[in-house]
Design an enzyme around this catalytic site. Sequence first.
Site, PDB file in Angstrom:
ATOM      1  CG  ASP A   1      35.951  44.157  33.348  1.00 29.90           C
ATOM      2  OD1 ASP A   1      35.162  43.337  33.323  1.00 29.90           O
ATOM      3  OD2 ASP A   1      35.454  45.442  33.194  1.00 29.90           O
TER       4      ASP A   1
ATOM      5  CG  HIS B   1      34.081  45.024  29.190  1.00 29.80           C
ATOM      6  ND1 HIS B   1      32.518  44.053  28.976  1.00 29.80           N
ATOM      7  CD2 HIS B   1      33.986  44.988  30.340  1.00 29.80           C
ATOM      8  CE1 HIS B   1      32.364  44.093  30.241  1.00 29.80           C
ATOM      9  NE2 HIS B   1      32.976  44.573  31.118  1.00 29.80           N
TER      10      HIS B   1
ATOM     11  CG  ASN C   1      28.624  47.051  37.933  1.00 31.77           C
ATOM     12  OD1 ASN C   1      29.016  46.309  39.169  1.00 31.77           O
ATOM     13  ND2 ASN C   1      29.301  46.747  37.094  1.00 31.77           N
TER      14      ASN C   1
ATOM     15  CB  THR D   1      32.417  45.021  38.503  1.00 27.16           C
ATOM     16  OG1 THR D   1      32.751  44.662  37.322  1.00 27.16           O
ATOM     17  CG2 THR D   1      33.481  45.597  39.259  1.00 27.16           C
TER      18      THR D   1
ATOM     19  CG  HIS E   1      31.091  40.772  32.995  1.00 26.69           C
ATOM     20  ND1 HIS E   1      30.308  41.391  34.098  1.00 26.69           N
ATOM     21  CD2 HIS E   1      31.824  41.605  32.563  1.00 26.69           C
ATOM     22  CE1 HIS E   1      30.849  42.813  34.166  1.00 26.69           C
ATOM     23  NE2 HIS E   1      31.762  42.800  33.366  1.00 26.69           N
TER      24      HIS E   1
ATOM     25  CG  ASP F   1      34.931  41.252  39.070  1.00 25.67           C
ATOM     26  OD1 ASP F   1      35.673  40.623  38.240  1.00 25.67           O
ATOM     27  OD2 ASP F   1      34.632  42.159  38.908  1.00 25.67           O
TER      28      ASP F   1
HETATM   29 ZN   LIG Z   1      34.345  43.084  37.016  1.00 28.53          ZN
END
Ligand SMILES: [Zn+2]
Length: 458
Positions: free
Chosen positions: A199, A203, A96, A75, A353, A246
Site C-alpha cells: 500500500d 501510494h 480510517n 484500510t 484507493h 483490503d
Molecule cells: Zn489499506
Amino acid sequence: MRRLAVLLTLSLAALLAPAAGVPVHQQGSRNKLLLVSFDGFRWDYDKDVDTPNLDAMAVEGVKARYMTPAFVTMTSPCHFTLVTGKYIENHGVVHNMYYNTSNKVKLPYHATLGIQRWWDNGSVPIWITAQRQGLKTGSFFYPGGNVTYQGATVTLSRKEGPLHNYKDEEEWRANIDTVMRWLTEEGLDLVTLYFGEPDSTGHKFGPESQERKDMVMQVDRTVGYLRDSIRHSGLKSSLNLIITSDHGMTTVHKNASDLVEFHKFSNFSFKDIEFELLDYGPNGMLLPKEGKLEKVYEVLKDAHPKLHVYKKESFPKSFHYANNPRVTPLLMYSEPGYVIHGRLSVQFNNGEHGFDNEVMDMKTIFRAVGPDFRKGLEVEPFESVHVYELLCKLLGIVPEANDGHLSTLLPMLTCEADSGGLSTPSATTYSGSALLPGGHPLLIMGLLVAAVLLDKVK
Ligand SMILES: [Zn+2]
Ligand SMILES: *[C@@H]1O[C@H](CO)[C@@H](O)[C@H](O)[C@H]1NC(C)=O
Ligand SMILES: *[C@@H]1O[C@H](CO)[C@@H](O)[C@H](O)[C@H]1NC(C)=O
Ligand SMILES: *[C@@H]1O[C@H](CO)[C@@H](O)[C@H](O)[C@H]1NC(C)=O
Ligand SMILES: *[C@@H]1O[C@H](CO)[C@@H](O)[C@H](O)[C@H]1NC(C)=O
Ligand SMILES: *[C@@H]1O[C@H](CO)[C@@H](O)[C@H](O)[C@H]1NC(C)=O
C-alpha cells in the site's frame, strides 16, 4: 404470552449455545488459522511480476480470481469487514479517521487505531468471539486488534509505533518468527498478521511504478519465508493459511485539467459547512449548517462531472455504506483517478484507493492453503464480507450475526471439512438435526416452533 415467548426463546438459545468457555469441539480436531493481510495488494499485482511463492500457494491451495472489498475501499473499514463479516454501515468503522462532528476532532489513521470507542461500536470481531468460545487469539498490527471490545482484549496483540517503517523486510521476518512462536509455544488458535505494504509504495510511486513491482517481489519473498517457517515449526498439517488484503490501488490523475476542487466550485462556500471531511482520497463527508442542507446539496450535485454527491438517504444501497449514524447528511465519492480537494489543492500521492468497489483497480487478492483447503482450485470472485463465515467454520466457532454466507466460500474446503470434520453448529448453512448439539433435536424443534408461534401472536 410475550413473556412465555421470550422464555422459550431463551431456553432455545441456551440449548443451542455452547457452554461458556468450553470449546465447541474437542481439542485436536481443530486446525489453527493464520490470516495475513498485505495492505493494498491489487488483484492483478502478480501479473507483471514473478511471484513464485504466491503461485505455489495457488497450485497447492485455493486462489480467487479476485475479491471485491467493501465500500469505502479504505484500510480500517475493509479490514474490519474481514473480521466481522459485516458491511461497513453495519459495523460502524466508516473511515480510517476517527471524527466527531460536535467537537470537530479528527484523528489520523494511526491515532485512530488506538481509539477504543471508534472500533467497539456494537460489533464483536472474530478474536473476541473465538476467545468467548474457549480459543486463544492474537493480532499482529492488524487494524482493530489492539483495543478492547465490550471489555475484552485479544489474548496477544501488537500495535505498531506512530513512525513505524512499514517496508523493512528484516522486521517482517522477525514478526513472522514471533507469530510462529505465538502459534506453537503460546498455543494460539487464530492469529491475524498485517503488513503495510504494498500500500505505502503504491501510494507514493503509483501502482504502475517499478517501485511497486519491487515491493510485490518483497511480499512474495515474505510469503516464501512464511511458508518455510510454517514447515519448520511443524505446523504444515495443522495450520490453515489465508493471504488476503483490503483493497487495490489506482493511478491518480495529478495533472488533469479538471481536478475536483471545492475551493473553485462556484456558489459553494465553506461558511455553510459545520463539519467537513475532505482531502482524503476520493471520499468526502459534509455536515451543512442548520438549514443549509438543501442549498449545499443543490450547489454540489452537479458541481463536477467526476464527483458524485448524495444526500445520505439517497446514497446507492448497493454500497451498504451510508446507513449508519456516523455518516454525515451529505457524502460523496469521485471517479477513478480523481481525488477530492477541499480548501487547498495538495496531493502528494501517485496512487489512491477509496473508489467504487466495482472498479477493477479496487479489487484485491485471496489465497488459501492448508489441511482444510482443496488443492489447485481457482474460484470465481466474491465479496470480502463472506470471509468471516469461512474463518468461523475453519475454527469451529459459532459466528456472530453478520452479512456473509458460509455457502459462498464453503466449496473451497475439502469434502472432509465440508461434511462435518469441522463441526460448526451453524444454523444458517446446515438444516436438519445432524449438526444440532447434544441429542435434543426434537426438544429444540418443539421449542423453536412454540417460540415462533407465540412470537406471531403479539
Ligand atoms: Zn489499506
Ligand atoms: C463528541 O464530542 C462531544 C463534545 O465534546 C462529546 O460530548 C461526545 O461524547 C463525542 N462523541 C463521541 C462519539 O465521541
Ligand atoms: C456508535 O458510535 C456512535 C457515535 O459515533 C454512538 O452514538 C453510538 O452510541 C455507538 N453505538 C454503540 C453500540 O457503541
Ligand atoms: C496493544 O499492543 C501492545 C503491544 O504493542 C500491548 O502491550 C497491549 O497490551 C495491547 N493492548 C490491547 C488493548 O490489546
Ligand atoms: C505531472 O506533471 C509533472 C510536471 O509537469 C511531471 O513531472 C509528472 O511526470 C506529471 N505526472 C503525470 C502522472 O503525468
Ligand atoms: C450561482 O448562483 C447564481 C445566483 O443565484 C446563479 O445565477 C448561477 O447560475 C449559479 N451558478 C451555478 C454554477 O450554480
